[in-house]
Structure formats: C-alpha cells, structure tokens
Design a protein around this motif. Structure first.
Motif, PDB file in Angstrom:
ATOM      1  N   GLN A 117       0.826  -1.210   0.000  1.00 31.17           N
ATOM      2  CA  GLN A 117       0.000   0.000   0.000  1.00 31.17           C
ATOM      3  C   GLN A 117       0.858   1.257   0.000  1.00 31.17           C
ATOM      4  O   GLN A 117       0.614   2.183  -0.784  1.00 31.17           O
ATOM      5  CB  GLN A 117      -0.896  -0.041   1.243  1.00 31.17           C
ATOM      6  CG  GLN A 117      -1.837   1.128   1.395  1.00 31.17           C
ATOM      7  CD  GLN A 117      -2.783   0.929   2.579  1.00 31.17           C
ATOM      8  OE1 GLN A 117      -3.338  -0.146   2.779  1.00 31.17           O
ATOM      9  NE2 GLN A 117      -2.967   1.976   3.373  1.00 31.17           N
TER      10      GLN A 117
ATOM     11  N   PRO B  18      -0.099  -2.353  -6.078  1.00 35.49           N
ATOM     12  CA  PRO B  18      -1.480  -2.808  -5.842  1.00 35.49           C
ATOM     13  C   PRO B  18      -1.629  -4.324  -5.790  1.00 35.49           C
ATOM     14  O   PRO B  18      -2.445  -4.839  -5.024  1.00 35.49           O
ATOM     15  CB  PRO B  18      -2.260  -2.215  -7.017  1.00 35.49           C
ATOM     16  CG  PRO B  18      -1.236  -1.887  -8.046  1.00 35.49           C
ATOM     17  CD  PRO B  18       0.017  -1.554  -7.312  1.00 35.49           C
TER      18      PRO B  18
ATOM     19  N   ARG C 248      -3.247  -6.194  -2.618  1.00 36.23           N
ATOM     20  CA  ARG C 248      -4.451  -7.016  -2.768  1.00 36.23           C
ATOM     21  C   ARG C 248      -4.233  -8.429  -2.235  1.00 36.23           C
ATOM     22  O   ARG C 248      -5.061  -8.946  -1.475  1.00 36.23           O
ATOM     23  CB  ARG C 248      -4.829  -7.071  -4.251  1.00 36.23           C
ATOM     24  CG  ARG C 248      -6.151  -7.760  -4.545  1.00 36.23           C
ATOM     25  CD  ARG C 248      -6.448  -7.703  -6.032  1.00 36.23           C
ATOM     26  NE  ARG C 248      -6.335  -6.347  -6.538  1.00 36.23           N
ATOM     27  CZ  ARG C 248      -5.403  -5.941  -7.413  1.00 36.23           C
ATOM     28  NH1 ARG C 248      -4.507  -6.801  -7.878  1.00 36.23           N
ATOM     29  NH2 ARG C 248      -5.372  -4.695  -7.826  1.00 36.23           N
TER      30      ARG C 248
ATOM     31  N   ALA D 254     -12.551  -3.875   0.636  1.00 37.80           N
ATOM     32  CA  ALA D 254     -12.282  -2.687  -0.186  1.00 37.80           C
ATOM     33  C   ALA D 254     -11.666  -3.041  -1.530  1.00 37.80           C
ATOM     34  O   ALA D 254     -11.766  -2.267  -2.488  1.00 37.80           O
ATOM     35  CB  ALA D 254     -11.366  -1.732   0.578  1.00 37.80           C
ATOM     36  N   GLU D 255     -11.036  -4.203  -1.625  1.00 36.42           N
ATOM     37  CA  GLU D 255     -10.444  -4.611  -2.898  1.00 36.42           C
ATOM     38  C   GLU D 255     -11.499  -4.925  -3.949  1.00 36.42           C
ATOM     39  O   GLU D 255     -11.179  -5.049  -5.138  1.00 36.42           O
ATOM     40  CB  GLU D 255      -9.544  -5.830  -2.684  1.00 36.42           C
ATOM     41  CG  GLU D 255      -8.310  -5.551  -1.855  1.00 36.42           C
ATOM     42  CD  GLU D 255      -7.392  -4.522  -2.505  1.00 36.42           C
ATOM     43  OE1 GLU D 255      -7.346  -4.479  -3.754  1.00 36.42           O
ATOM     44  OE2 GLU D 255      -6.742  -3.761  -1.770  1.00 36.42           O
TER      45      GLU D 255
ATOM     46  N   ALA E  66     -13.905  -2.901  -4.700  1.00 42.32           N
ATOM     47  CA  ALA E  66     -14.446  -1.633  -5.200  1.00 42.32           C
ATOM     48  C   ALA E  66     -14.432  -1.537  -6.725  1.00 42.32           C
ATOM     49  O   ALA E  66     -15.419  -1.081  -7.322  1.00 42.32           O
ATOM     50  CB  ALA E  66     -13.678  -0.469  -4.580  1.00 42.32           C
TER      51      ALA E  66
ATOM     52  N   ARG F  64     -16.878   4.283  -4.387  1.00 40.93           N
ATOM     53  CA  ARG F  64     -16.015   5.449  -4.201  1.00 40.93           C
ATOM     54  C   ARG F  64     -15.547   5.585  -2.749  1.00 40.93           C
ATOM     55  O   ARG F  64     -14.467   6.116  -2.475  1.00 40.93           O
ATOM     56  CB  ARG F  64     -16.751   6.720  -4.639  1.00 40.93           C
ATOM     57  CG  ARG F  64     -16.969   6.805  -6.134  1.00 40.93           C
ATOM     58  CD  ARG F  64     -17.481   8.178  -6.536  1.00 40.93           C
ATOM     59  NE  ARG F  64     -18.832   8.434  -6.036  1.00 40.93           N
ATOM     60  CZ  ARG F  64     -19.949   8.059  -6.667  1.00 40.93           C
ATOM     61  NH1 ARG F  64     -19.868   7.397  -7.823  1.00 40.93           N
ATOM     62  NH2 ARG F  64     -21.139   8.335  -6.156  1.00 40.93           N
TER      63      ARG F  64
ATOM     64  N   PRO G 286     -12.285   2.587  -1.219  1.00 37.41           N
ATOM     65  CA  PRO G 286     -10.817   2.696  -1.253  1.00 37.41           C
ATOM     66  C   PRO G 286     -10.210   3.480  -0.097  1.00 37.41           C
ATOM     67  O   PRO G 286      -9.276   2.992   0.559  1.00 37.41           O
ATOM     68  CB  PRO G 286     -10.546   3.349  -2.617  1.00 37.41           C
ATOM     69  CG  PRO G 286     -11.694   2.903  -3.461  1.00 37.41           C
ATOM     70  CD  PRO G 286     -12.867   2.911  -2.543  1.00 37.41           C
TER      71      PRO G 286
ATOM     72  N   HIS H 184      -7.959   1.898   2.839  1.00 37.13           N
ATOM     73  CA  HIS H 184      -6.607   2.395   3.125  1.00 37.13           C
ATOM     74  C   HIS H 184      -6.398   2.535   4.632  1.00 37.13           C
ATOM     75  O   HIS H 184      -5.388   2.065   5.180  1.00 37.13           O
ATOM     76  CB  HIS H 184      -6.418   3.752   2.435  1.00 37.13           C
ATOM     77  CG  HIS H 184      -5.053   4.336   2.605  1.00 37.13           C
ATOM     78  ND1 HIS H 184      -4.020   4.091   1.733  1.00 37.13           N
ATOM     79  CD2 HIS H 184      -4.545   5.168   3.568  1.00 37.13           C
ATOM     80  CE1 HIS H 184      -2.938   4.732   2.142  1.00 37.13           C
ATOM     81  NE2 HIS H 184      -3.237   5.398   3.251  1.00 37.13           N
TER      82      HIS H 184
END
Length: 314
Positions: A45, A50, A54, A114-115, A117, A131, A134, A138
């Motif tokens: 991160q 990415p 992930r 969140a992955e 999204a 939206r 993410p 984080h």
C-alpha cells in the motif's frame, strides 16, 4: 555409592500435558500468517504496489477467518466463545489475545472487502460504495498492520505463560521465533502470488523474518539448558529441523529468483511450509516436555541447588 538415578512415581507425568489438539498448533500458524499478510499488504500500500496490497489483504482475511474457526472449534463449548469478550484481563494472555483478534478481524476484513471496489458499478448506491471503499480500505489496512505485531506474537506469550516446562523456559526467545515466522509466512504469500517486479517488499520481509526466526530458534534450543532438549529431539526436533532448512531455502530462492516467477513461487511455498513446521514443532516440544517428568523435576533440583549455594547476605 553411585548417584541416584531419576525416577518418577510409577513413571507417570507430574504435570498434566496440554489438552490442546492439532487445532491450536494450526491456529499458531494461521494467526502468524494473518499478521504477516497484513504487514505485507501495508508494504504494498505505501509503496504503490497494488498486486502486493491485494494479495496481502485477501490472505490476511482468509487466515484470520481460519484462526477464529480453529480457536472456536478447540473450545469445549464452542457456542460460548462470546463469553471471552465479557471481561478484559490484562494479566491473562488468553483474554488479551481474544481482544487482539477481535480488534484485528474487522479491520482486516474491511481492508479486504475494499479490494472489491473496482468490481462495483460506477453509478447508483453501489457506485457511492465503490467510491467510499478505497479510502476506508486504506485506513483499515494501516490499522490491521498496526495490530499485526501483537497478533503475531501474543501466542508466544500465551504458551510461555503456562506451566509447560519447555514453553515456559523459552519465554525470552519464543516471541522472536513467532515474529520471524509470521514475517516469513507473509513474505511467502507475496512471493507465491505476486509477479517478481512487485515482490520487493516480500523479499525484504523474508530476509528479516528468517533472521529473527533462526536467531530465536537457536537461542531457544541452546539457551534453555535441559529444557531445550525437546526442541532438538523426537517429532518436534524433526519438524524444527525441516522448518530451518525450508526457511534457508526459501530466503535463498527469494534473493536468487528476483526475476524468476517460478523460483519466487517455490520460495514462497517453502517459507509457508517452514512456518507450518516451526509452529507444529514448538507445539509438540511443549507437549513432550510436559509428558516426561524429568523436565519438571530436574530443573527444580538445579534451582534448589543454586539457591542453597547462594550467599545469605549475612
């Protein structure tokens, strides 16, 4: 007269061996894997990788879910697991560990969710969720990484806090073994599942984890006197030797295979297998030391002899 040989009462154990079964040994591994994977994800991160982020987040969620299942299954009354959350005892490693797991699980799960999204539609309520996820992921990923060191090492404190001789004697060294094993297993996930171009943090984690684990294991086996013997003999000794060999092989492959996907994957597999062998080896060493009365009585006699020879201060 020759010195008297050690005998126990009808050869029976003095301590009751741990009633834990293989689920707890597996829990030691999955908890460490979850911690290492969250640290791996945080590395991806903050460095803009990415794929690494992930893989680490998904692996952390899978591992902590398995951990919860194994822990609940081992309880005599699994349906009463929630009773552990009715109290918080700082002096109880089990209580502290329950709260660590409870704090870590939701943020690790949110980071993994969140992955998803990018898979959501861009418009409508789901678009709004896509939206929001993410930035929430984080923050959750960093929170999981902040909790991960406690998750990866509290089980070492839990084992050392028991009366099991070889676990209790190794209290200064077990946290190094478990922390290193957690880092190495998390690195193994990255090496196994991520292209070598993005696996730089995983390779560095592998080196750091292997160093900690091998140092701690060496001190645990050689610095515990008689109580280091169960770590060198029997099933535990075989497992720990296999774990060391796989750790060294995994790190060597990680460093030499920086451009090879196949070699990186083999290295990651070796590091994961090494972590399994190490955790099960430590578990079986403790059980063996509780079953053999000499590991309880002989150290007690040595301590009494040392105290008898100490000056009284008068």
């Amino acid at each position: 007269m020759p010195p008297a040989e050690f005998r126990s009462y009808y050869g029976r154990p003095i301590l009751k061996p741990p009633v834990w079964t293989w689920e707890i040994a597996a829990y030691l591994f999955t908890g460490g894997l979850a911690a290492g994977s969250s640290l791996l994800a945080a590395g991806g991160q903050v460095t803009g990788r990415p794929a690494l982020r992930r893989v680490g987040r998904v692996a952390a969620l899978a591992a902590v879910t398995a951990s919860a299942g194994l822990l609940v299954k081992d309880l005599g009354r699994p349906e009463r697991f929630h009773h552990m959350l009715r109290v918080a005892k700082p002096t109880s490693p089990m209580s502290v560990g329950t709260w660590i797991l409870s704090a870590y699980g939701p943020v690790a799960g949110l980071a993994a969710i969140a992955e998803a999204a990018p898979l959501l539609p861009e418009r409508g309520p789901l678009g709004l969720v896509g939206r929001v996820l993410p930035p929430v992921g984080h923050a959750a990923g960093l929170a999981a990484a902040a909790t991960a060191p406690a998750l990866g090492t509290y089980t070492a404190v839990l084992l050392a806090d028991t009366a099991v001789p070889s676990w209790h004697e190794a209290y200064p060294h077990l946290p190094f073994v478990f922390a290193g094993s957690a880092l190495a297993s998390g690195a193994g996930v990255g090496l196994l599942a991520v292209p070598p171009a993005q696996a730089g943090p995983a390779r560095r984690m592998a080196v750091a984890g292997a160093g900690l684990e091998l140092f701690g294991a060496h001190r645990m086996e050689t610095g515990s006197g008689l109580l280091g013997e169960p770590y060198r003999t029997g099933r535990a000794g075989r497992l720990l030797r296999v774990g060391r060999a796989l750790t060294v092989a995994g790190v060597a492959g990680a460093l030499l295979g920086a451009r090879s996907r196949a070699l990186s994957a083999l290295s990651g597999t070796a590091l994961l297998a090494a972590s399994v062998a190490t955790r099960f080896g430590v578990f079986h060493a403790g059980v063996a030391s509780a079953r053999d009365p000499k590991y309880t009585v002989l150290p007690q006699r040595e301590r009494l002899a040392r105290r008898a020879g100490e000056p009284t201060g008068r």
